[in-house]
Design an enzyme around this catalytic site. Structure first.
Site, PDB file in Angstrom:
ATOM      1  N   SER A  17     -14.981  30.288 -12.314  1.00 17.33           N
ATOM      2  CA  SER A  17     -13.732  30.779 -11.722  1.00 17.33           C
ATOM      3  C   SER A  17     -13.030  31.762 -12.650  1.00 17.33           C
ATOM      4  CB  SER A  17     -12.804  29.602 -11.407  1.00 17.33           C
ATOM      5  OG  SER A  17     -13.359  28.773 -10.414  1.00 17.33           O
ATOM      6  N   LYS A  44     -10.317  26.674 -18.953  1.00 22.17           N
ATOM      7  CA  LYS A  44      -9.081  25.910 -18.735  1.00 22.17           C
ATOM      8  C   LYS A  44      -9.359  24.426 -18.868  1.00 22.17           C
ATOM      9  CE  LYS A  44     -10.055  23.937 -14.596  1.00 22.17           C
ATOM     10  NZ  LYS A  44     -10.162  22.470 -14.390  1.00 22.17           N
ATOM     11  N   ASP A  52      -9.435  27.483  -7.531  1.00 23.12           N
ATOM     12  CA  ASP A  52      -8.809  27.543  -8.853  1.00 23.12           C
ATOM     13  C   ASP A  52      -8.905  28.912  -9.509  1.00 23.12           C
ATOM     14  OD1 ASP A  52     -11.508  27.408  -9.280  1.00 23.12           O
ATOM     15  OD2 ASP A  52     -11.449  25.756 -10.715  1.00 23.12           O
TER      16      ASP A  52
END
Length: 291
Positions: free
Chosen positions: A103, A10, A136
């Site tokens: 994550s 991301k 996250d």
């Protein structure tokens, strides 16, 4: 049963920290989107009651320090699972880069384990469980483009990021996220216009997205690491419409409309920075598989 599942990286299109909360975390507003730089996880259900990790990368733990292991252990304990799992990770996302590689791997593991252990949990339930491991991971469970608030675990979906090119460059330095947040002075920093970013995404307005990028953590990381600022400046000099640090850094990304200009930025960073990637917003074109 064996399955494979993708874990996309991301970037933060905008990252704002509003104030420090009583629990020690900062209240944040982050607009994030997944990109097609991704790890791939291969999960195999085992009859033995054990968790086995096989990471195809150096310097990544294969024990309880790994978020994937923590995700598997959390589900086993929560739902009294007596089966085991072998998880092989094919790493492509740079480590400690501000791209949520760990994550995203944990989120992919949760989704994969939900399938092979036949738990029947919804995406919303997986996201809620994930917040016990990291702030996250919930966003990574959902993927796509979204606004994250609270300490990052409250997710509001947004339309997909319009098509563009993204050039990422990661210098060979490490950044401590807790240290960056600790040194952040929220009352003495320029805050991004989160509302404008959300409006631009909803309207599919790339120029508005470019103009609305901002990351309050740059005020700390760029000051402590001039190399990160040099990368950002170089991206803009080679024609990037926007350039921003992702997360607490040290990775910087450029947003560019045209392929030819993106290629120029990419070539301008190669040799200047060890790890450089040219990617697109995540399109889920690479399907997960179940055998």
């Amino acid at each position: 049963m064996k399955i494979s599942i993708t874990a996309p990286a991301k970037i933060n299109l905008s990252l704002d920290a509003l104030y420090k909360r009583e629990d020690g975390y900062h209240e944040v507003e982050m607009v994030m989107t997944t990109i097609d730089l991704a790890d791939r996880l291969f999960l195999e259900r085992l009859d033995e009651d054990k968790i086995v990790l096989d990471v195809k990368a150096h310097f990544i733990p294969e024990d309880r320090r790994n978020l994937i292991y923590q995700a598997a252990l959390l589900l086993k304990n929560r739902f009294n699972i007596k089966m085991g799992v072998r998880i092989t990770i094919d790493k492509h996302i740079p480590v400690s880069a501000g791209l949520a590689g760990g994550s995203s791997d944990a989120a992919a593991a949760l989704k994969g384990l939900n399938i092979i252990w036949e738990l029947g949990l919804s995406i919303e339930e997986l996201a809620e469980i994930s917040s016990e491991i990291g702030s996250d991971i919930a966003f990574c469970v959902y993927g796509g483009t979204a606004l994250a608030t609270g300490r990052g675990e409250k997710i509001s979906a947004l339309p997909n990021m319009p098509g563009c090119w993204i050039v990422l460059a990661k210098p060979s330095i490490s950044v401590s996220t807790p240290t960056i947040y600790k040194e952040l002075q929220v009352d003495n920093v320029e805050h991004p216009n989160t509302e404008k970013m959300i409006e631009s995404i909803k309207n599919g307005d790339l120029d508005g997205i470019f103009a609305s990028t901002g990351n309050v953590l740059e005020s700390v990381t760029l000051e402590k690491n001039p190399q990160v600022k040099r990368i950002k400046d170089r991206m803009l000099a080679f024609g990037a419409e926007a350039a921003l640090m992702s997360g607490s850094g040290p990775t910087v990304f450029a947003l560019i409309k045209q392929y030819s200009r993106a290629k120029r930025v990419y070539n301008g960073l190669r040799g200047f920075c060890e790890e450089v990637y040219m990617v697109r917003p995540w399109s889920e074109s690479e399907n997960d598989t179940i055998n």
